[in-house]
Enzyme design. Structure first.
Site, PDB file in Angstrom:
ATOM      1  N   LEU A  46      86.523  24.988  24.375  1.00  0.00           N
ATOM      2  CA  LEU A  46      85.876  26.236  24.014  1.00  0.00           C
ATOM      3  C   LEU A  46      85.444  26.136  22.556  1.00  0.00           C
ATOM      4  O   LEU A  46      85.759  25.165  21.869  1.00  0.00           O
ATOM      5  CB  LEU A  46      86.833  27.410  24.227  1.00  0.00           C
ATOM      6  CG  LEU A  46      87.274  27.625  25.684  1.00  0.00           C
ATOM      7  CD1 LEU A  46      88.319  28.729  25.767  1.00  0.00           C
ATOM      8  CD2 LEU A  46      86.082  27.937  26.575  1.00  0.00           C
ATOM      9  N   SER A  47      84.729  27.141  22.065  1.00  0.00           N
ATOM     10  CA  SER A  47      84.237  27.034  20.689  1.00  0.00           C
ATOM     11  C   SER A  47      85.390  26.910  19.698  1.00  0.00           C
ATOM     12  O   SER A  47      85.270  26.220  18.683  1.00  0.00           O
ATOM     13  CB  SER A  47      83.362  28.236  20.338  1.00  0.00           C
ATOM     14  OG  SER A  47      84.083  29.445  20.466  1.00  0.00           O
ATOM     15  N   GLU A  48      86.532  27.556  20.002  1.00  0.00           N
ATOM     16  CA  GLU A  48      87.715  27.418  19.158  1.00  0.00           C
ATOM     17  C   GLU A  48      88.970  27.641  19.986  1.00  0.00           C
ATOM     18  O   GLU A  48      88.946  28.348  20.994  1.00  0.00           O
ATOM     19  CB  GLU A  48      87.680  28.422  17.995  1.00  0.00           C
ATOM     20  CG  GLU A  48      86.642  28.073  16.929  1.00  0.00           C
ATOM     21  CD  GLU A  48      86.464  29.166  15.899  1.00  0.00           C
ATOM     22  OE1 GLU A  48      87.211  29.167  14.918  1.00  0.00           O
ATOM     23  OE2 GLU A  48      85.578  30.015  16.092  1.00  0.00           O
ATOM     24  N   THR A  49      90.060  27.034  19.542  1.00  0.00           N
ATOM     25  CA  THR A  49      91.387  27.259  20.115  1.00  0.00           C
ATOM     26  C   THR A  49      92.334  27.579  18.968  1.00  0.00           C
ATOM     27  O   THR A  49      92.304  26.913  17.925  1.00  0.00           O
ATOM     28  CB  THR A  49      91.882  26.018  20.874  1.00  0.00           C
ATOM     29  OG1 THR A  49      91.045  25.801  22.016  1.00  0.00           O
ATOM     30  CG2 THR A  49      93.322  26.183  21.327  1.00  0.00           C
ATOM     31  N   VAL A  74      89.594  25.230  11.097  1.00  0.00           N
ATOM     32  CA  VAL A  74      88.782  26.262  10.454  1.00  0.00           C
ATOM     33  C   VAL A  74      89.682  27.416  10.017  1.00  0.00           C
ATOM     34  O   VAL A  74      90.719  27.680  10.626  1.00  0.00           O
ATOM     35  CB  VAL A  74      87.670  26.776  11.397  1.00  0.00           C
ATOM     36  CG1 VAL A  74      86.621  25.702  11.616  1.00  0.00           C
ATOM     37  CG2 VAL A  74      88.247  27.227  12.735  1.00  0.00           C
TER      38      VAL A  74
END
Length: 345
Positions: A46-49, A74
């Site tokens: 996914l775009s972030e975890t 990030v």
């Protein structure tokens, strides 16, 4: 094989499959290395975890770490962080027995917690609405972002427009629009409310926004032309007569690090509020606060709703505080195998 719990939350929407998907990994009872967290993030793709742990810093309730599928950590406070706090409240992991404030008009109970992220401890506000049924805006999260910063203005807006399939006339708000009087001062500019910088690109209309055709190699060229630290391009256009009391915009976000369009970008929406305030578009009320609403992800069927509140603090020193506000919905949960630490990322 050791397994740990995970949850997938659609953030910035109360409707399943309409928000920005976030994998949340419960690591309260696990000791994961950086490599293991990066492998899990890549697996979710996914775009972030985001992973949540017991805190290490005094005054924090949880420590959070967030990664992109390419292994980059990030620290921006967007959907990757808001979604975790929504889940912690929704799953009753947080103690919501003693609100610090109750709003009699909305029957909203407010709670304040603190997160440890990137070595800093910052507040998070949770609002629980008693009058609304579970799963439909019952829990809202308001999260403070870092102090906004303005960076470089794009040196060639006409070339930027051509690179995304538009014309120079599409850059900026049109004179006929509600905000058109400010069109001349609105230029593509890099902004940030975290360590992540975004190129904000004002467009003349929703039609131009929907026609934008962003190609990875051309986008990379344009970002390097203005700021080699810029992570992505956030294009936006005003929504006429939205009727919600806030300045309302529709937006799209693209980054060379993402395989497709991002459904919701909280870090960019927060930056947008500061950009609009600096250019006179966002007006403040008697409390020195102003709100915008950002609709994002419509082109990819996600329909995310991000509210941003900007407040001017201090004794005329112009210190800005930016809070993003949103909700979420859980779409799945389970347990995932902890990868071998010796696996090469």
């Amino acid at each position: 094989m050791h397994r740990i719990p995970f949850i997938v939350v659609d953030v910035f929407s109360a409707t399943a499959f309409k928000g920005n998907p976030l994998a949340v990994v419960d690591t309260r009872d696990a000791q994961l290395t950086d490599t293991q967290m990066k492998l899990l993030t890549r697996q979710f793709n996914l775009s972030e975890t985001t992973f949540f742990f017991p805190p290490e810093s005094s005054g924090a309730d949880f420590k959070l770490r967030s990664f992109l599928p390419d292994g980059r950590e990030v620290f921006g406070a967007g959907h990757n962080i808001l979604g975790v706090w929504w889940y912690l409240a929704h799953a009753q992991i947080l103690d919501l027995s003693a609100p610090h404030r109750i709003d009699d008009e909305t029957r909203g109970e407010e709670f304040t917690f603190h997160q440890e992220l990137g070595g800093e401890v910052t507040p998070v506000k949770i609002t629980r609405h008693k009058a609304i049924q579970v799963g439909h805006h019952r829990v809202m999260v308001s999260m403070r972002q870092a102090k906004p910063h303005a960076h470089a203005i794009h040196p060639d807006p006409a070339a930027l427009a051509l690179s995304i399939g538009l014309s120079a006339a599409d850059i900026g708000f049109t004179p006929e629009s509600e905000l058109g009087v400010l069109a001349a001062s609105l230029q593509p500019q890099v902004m940030s409310t975290s360590t992540t910088r975004h190129l904000l690109v004002p467009l003349s209309s929703i039609e131009a926004l929907n026609l934008a055709d962003v190609r990875r190699h051309k986008l990379l060229e344009q970002l390097k032309a203005v700021d080699d630290k810029a992570y992505g391009l956030f294009s936006f256009a005003p929504v006429p007569a939205a009727g919600n009391g806030n300045k309302t915009f529709q937006a799209r976000f693209f980054s060379p690090s993402m395989s497709s369009e991002d459904p919701a970008t909280g870090s960019a929406a927060g930056s947008l509020s500061a950009y609009l305030y600096e250019h006179g578009v966002l007006k403040l009320d008697s409390r020195n606060s102003g709100r915008i609403t950002v609709y994002q992800g419509l082109r990819v069927g996600r329909e995310c709703n991000i509210v941003v509140e900007l407040t001017l603090r201090g004794n005329g020193d112009g210190t800005m505080e930016v809070d993003i506000i949103g909700t979420g919905v859980q779409v799945t949960n389970g347990r995932i195998v902890v990868p071998d630490d010796s696996t090469v990322f």
